[in-house]
Design a protein around this motif. Sequence first.
Motif, PDB file in Angstrom:
ATOM      1  N   ARG A   1      -3.167  -5.382  -5.259  1.00  0.00           N
ATOM      2  CA  ARG A   1      -3.418  -6.740  -5.752  1.00  0.00           C
ATOM      3  C   ARG A   1      -2.938  -6.866  -7.198  1.00  0.00           C
ATOM      4  O   ARG A   1      -2.294  -7.842  -7.576  1.00  0.00           O
ATOM      5  CB  ARG A   1      -4.902  -7.072  -5.658  1.00  0.00           C
ATOM      6  CG  ARG A   1      -5.260  -8.467  -6.163  1.00  0.00           C
ATOM      7  CD  ARG A   1      -6.748  -8.743  -6.079  1.00  0.00           C
ATOM      8  NE  ARG A   1      -7.181  -8.883  -4.697  1.00  0.00           N
ATOM      9  CZ  ARG A   1      -7.938  -7.997  -4.056  1.00  0.00           C
ATOM     10  NH1 ARG A   1      -8.324  -6.898  -4.681  1.00  0.00           N
ATOM     11  NH2 ARG A   1      -8.304  -8.189  -2.811  1.00  0.00           N
TER      12      ARG A   1
ATOM     13  N   TYR B   1       0.830  -1.199   0.000  1.00  0.00           N
ATOM     14  CA  TYR B   1       0.000   0.000   0.000  1.00  0.00           C
ATOM     15  C   TYR B   1       0.866   1.250   0.000  1.00  0.00           C
ATOM     16  O   TYR B   1       0.602   2.207  -0.730  1.00  0.00           O
ATOM     17  CB  TYR B   1      -0.926   0.006   1.224  1.00  0.00           C
ATOM     18  CG  TYR B   1      -2.158  -0.828   1.054  1.00  0.00           C
ATOM     19  CD1 TYR B   1      -3.172  -0.424   0.172  1.00  0.00           C
ATOM     20  CD2 TYR B   1      -2.328  -2.010   1.738  1.00  0.00           C
ATOM     21  CE1 TYR B   1      -4.315  -1.191   0.006  1.00  0.00           C
ATOM     22  CE2 TYR B   1      -3.462  -2.790   1.578  1.00  0.00           C
ATOM     23  CZ  TYR B   1      -4.459  -2.374   0.704  1.00  0.00           C
ATOM     24  OH  TYR B   1      -5.586  -3.143   0.547  1.00  0.00           O
TER      25      TYR B   1
ATOM     26  N   SER C   1       2.320   1.785  -3.356  1.00  0.00           N
ATOM     27  CA  SER C   1       1.356   2.250  -4.361  1.00  0.00           C
ATOM     28  C   SER C   1       1.133   3.751  -4.257  1.00  0.00           C
ATOM     29  O   SER C   1       0.956   4.438  -5.256  1.00  0.00           O
ATOM     30  CB  SER C   1       0.021   1.514  -4.201  1.00  0.00           C
ATOM     31  OG  SER C   1      -0.648   1.923  -3.032  1.00  0.00           O
TER      32      SER C   1
ATOM     33  N   SER D   1      -4.317  -0.845  -7.829  1.00  0.00           N
ATOM     34  CA  SER D   1      -4.508  -1.729  -6.687  1.00  0.00           C
ATOM     35  C   SER D   1      -3.245  -2.513  -6.354  1.00  0.00           C
ATOM     36  O   SER D   1      -2.571  -3.034  -7.251  1.00  0.00           O
ATOM     37  CB  SER D   1      -5.642  -2.714  -6.996  1.00  0.00           C
ATOM     38  OG  SER D   1      -5.595  -3.840  -6.162  1.00  0.00           O
TER      39      SER D   1
END
Length: 440
Positions: free
Chosen positions: A39, A11, A14, A37
């Motif tokens: 993911r 996170y 990102s 994301s």
Amino acid sequence: MRPRPCETKRYVNSFKMRSAIRAEGSSDSVQLDVSVSPRVNSVKPSKTVAITDQATALVEAGVPVIRLAAGEPDFDTPKPIAEAGINAIREGYTRYTPNAGTMELRTAICHKLKEENGLSYAPDQILVSNGAKQCILQAVLAVCSPGDEVIIPAPYWVSYPEMARLADAKPVVLPTLISDDFLLDPKVLASKLTEKSRLIILCSPSNPTGSVYPKKLLEEIADIVAKHPRLLVLSDEIYEHIIYPPAKHTSFASLPGMWERTLTVNGFSKAFAMTGWRLGYLAAPKHFVAACGKIQSQSTSGASSISQKAGVAALGLGYAGGEAVSTMVQAFKERRDFLIKSFKEMEGVKISEPQGAFYLFLDFSSYYGAEVKGFGVIKDSDSLCRYFLDKAQVALVPGEAFGDDNCVRISYAASLSTVQSAMERIKKAMTLLRPAAIPV
């Protein structure tokens, strides 16, 4: 949902991807978050797709590249199948179908599974999708929870680990040996299973190795699976009809006690040369099929009505696809035999003779460390494939993409004359190399 500790770093990373973009029509600069994301960031792009696209772009630019990267038959779709699709269009069969597929096609699939695989399913235990790839992804998403482990024998199809990651599951890769024909050792499997193990993915005949699991070995694996209450098996059988005697295909769900645990995936792309029609199916206990159907209903909905009519025609060609499929399989075998003979004459190349599919997975690792003037050092499967593309103008796929960097995958889903031309180019390029392990 609060991110798990292991995701925190992703996170943070990102957020670092944010870029400053000037708002249109405004003199003020605003911070626009262009991150994606975590993911998705964890997923690698498909190497086979990337190399195929690169080779196609070179061909379109006038470079005479021979493409042996894609797993796509070079044959046209058999005429009766194509005619069924054309007739569907002419007769106005161009509207949405039920999400799970037409009753006509699902009934035909049930008949095929009973007659050819010894498996009994009802139409509500079949889900028709836009290709077998969609079936596999939906199955993984449907049965795996965050933190679950997905057991994947290597070499593996490039998408299996990434699909596990998309489900927030952990891919657990179990290496196999070329000396064992790349078949999973049951003892290794048993030693790696934990309470988090949720799914084993088996592919037979295998992409990328062409290996076929003998029934006895599958029975040993089934005995291990039976001891773990949470453990399921996804059996990818898309290449079942492309098999070379004396090898025989066994559906994992047909083994004692395995029907309830198995999600069987198959389709039309490979055996029937229908890659562009995008049609595959899942056969499994009703509760698993319903879960996958729920995902499909909120993503793509049902497969093409036209393709489904063509699928019915394909299953109507006869047992195992009839003469149309057997003719293609015979051609694949001829190409396989030519390549095996050619590579056996080549110094330092290790071979596991494929029993199915249309791939050779060859160990070129003895050449790693070799240096070529004007190119550089062959360090791994990726640099070797770049060398073949640069010097031989032949597109192959590095084994690293399949979990075994010692090897390179060659698809012989191309005409014999094309395969022969590619072999001539490869041999010529190999004359500039010498296995690093062999002194000059």
